[in-house]
Design a protein around this motif. Structure first.
Motif, short mmCIF file in Angstrom:
data_model
loop_
_atom_site.label_atom_id
_atom_site.label_comp_id
_atom_site.label_asym_id
_atom_site.label_seq_id
_atom_site.Cartn_x
_atom_site.Cartn_y
_atom_site.Cartn_z
N ARG A 211 0.84 -1.18 0.00
CA ARG A 211 0.00 0.00 0.00
C ARG A 211 0.88 1.24 0.00
N ASN A 212 0.33 2.33 -0.58
CA ASN A 212 1.09 3.58 -0.67
C ASN A 212 0.93 4.34 0.65
N ASN A 213 2.07 4.64 1.23
CA ASN A 213 2.07 5.45 2.45
C ASN A 213 2.87 6.73 2.26
N GLY A 215 5.88 6.82 1.05
CA GLY A 215 7.29 6.48 1.00
C GLY A 215 8.13 7.12 2.06
N GLY A 315 8.28 3.40 -5.78
CA GLY A 315 7.55 4.63 -5.52
C GLY A 315 7.30 4.84 -4.02
N GLY A 316 6.07 5.17 -3.70
CA GLY A 316 5.73 5.45 -2.30
C GLY A 316 5.06 4.30 -1.60
N ASN A 317 5.14 3.07 -2.19
CA ASN A 317 4.43 1.93 -1.60
C ASN A 317 5.24 1.36 -0.42
#
Length: 328
Positions: A211-213, A215, A315-317
């Motif tokens: 899940r994107n948090n 990063g 990415g930001g995951n």
């Protein structure tokens, strides 16, 4: 010859005129005159006979043919055919069908073939005595001595001129194909669970959810469940923990100080996650969450309890939800 006969006739005519005159002047009688005439006739007859004999001899000489000079025949060139050896001259008899060569060796060109039983005069030999020089078709040639029978070989001298051997051809190297390099067979990774006693490596990674948090940190949510008991949560009370590597570097912040706790968290696979660990970027290799990760489970005694498992973050995951399950 005709001039001589004419002279005799003139002499006879003159005598016929002169004799009577001579008899008259000399006072000869008729009988004396007759005797004189008879003597003169006999003389003329004798001269005539001699003349005839002379004519016959001359005729014989003229009738004889003048000898004609016999022309000397011009010398003829010897025939080019192979001369037939005499019983005294050295010769070879061919013992088997064989090649006739231009020199004493198998490296010389072949001039022709000789058949069994044929004979050829020997004109020389090579210094080693292994080849005979013969007259073959009007030219010098060579035959191998063990394949012929020689007559009067003791009379044979070493040939004064022996052909120069032809140059030995340089063999062309046969290209050798390169030895194929065997393709390395990838070796199966060593089993990190080999030799572990007890229940061995019983956990396997069953679910991975990202899940994107944003990063800003790496946040791990892990559930240890017993699949054979309806995903009963395991490790309550701090039994199991994980070891983590990013891009081949150990993430030391993830260690045995954080274990599966008593409380659970609701996640993608339900309320099964009893392990939570947040890792700041400063404790991650590369200073960000993106990368390739390796993770495995250890039990309460620190022994390995699973194989290596892999996941990647991009990415930001930075929020990672994992379920490790066992069957027994």
């Amino acid at each position: 010859m005709k001039k001589i006969r004419l002279a005799l006739l003139i002499v006879v005519a003159l005598l016929a005129i002169a004799v009577p005159l001579y008899a008259q002047d000399a006072g000869l009688t008729l009988e004396g005159l007759a005797a004189k005439v008879e003597a003169m006739v006999e003389l003329v007859s004798t001269m005539s006979d001699r003349l005839s004999s002379y004519e016959e001899r001359l005729a014989i000489l003229e009738a004889t043919d003048t000898p004609t000079a016999t022309p000397t025949p011009s010398p003829t060139s010897p025939p080019t055919a192979t001369p037939t050896p005499t019983s005294q001259s050295p010769a070879v008899t061919i013992s088997r069908n064989m090649n006739v060569r231009a020199g004493p060796g198998t490296n010389y060109p072949i001039l022709g073939q000789a058949s069994t039983g044929e004979q050829y005069p020997i004109s020389g030999k090579n210094p080693a005595g292994g080849w005979w020089q013969i007259i073959y078709g009007g030219q010098y040639a060579w035959v191998y001595s063990p394949l012929v029978t020689a007559t009067n070989p003791e009379l044979v001298q070493v040939a004064p001129v022996i052909p120069t051997p032809p140059p030995t051809p340089i063999p062309t190297a046969t290209p050798v194909p390169p030895t194929p390099v065997p393709t390395p067979v990838p070796q199966a990774p060593s089993d990190p669970c080999a030799g572990i006693g007890g229940d061995g490596c019983k956990f396997r990674l069953r679910n991975t959810d990202l899940r994107n948090n944003g990063g800003g940190e790496l946040k791990l949510f892990i559930g240890f469940v017993h699949e054979g008991r309806g995903d009963e949560v395991q490790g309550i009370g701090g039994s199991y923990y994980v070891e983590l590597h990013k891009d081949g570097v150990h993430v030391s912040a993830v260690n045995n100080s954080t274990r599966g706790g008593n409380s659970t968290h609701q996640g993608p696979q339900g309320n099964k996650y009893n392990y939570l660990k947040a890792v700041p970027l400063s404790q991650l290799p590369g200073g960000n969450v993106a990368g390739n990760y390796t993770i495995f489970v250890r039990d309460g005694n620190g022994e390995r309890d699973s194989q290596n498992y892999y996941f990647s973050v991009s990415g930001g995951n930075g929020e990672v939800w994992l379920i490790f399950a066992q069957n027994n």
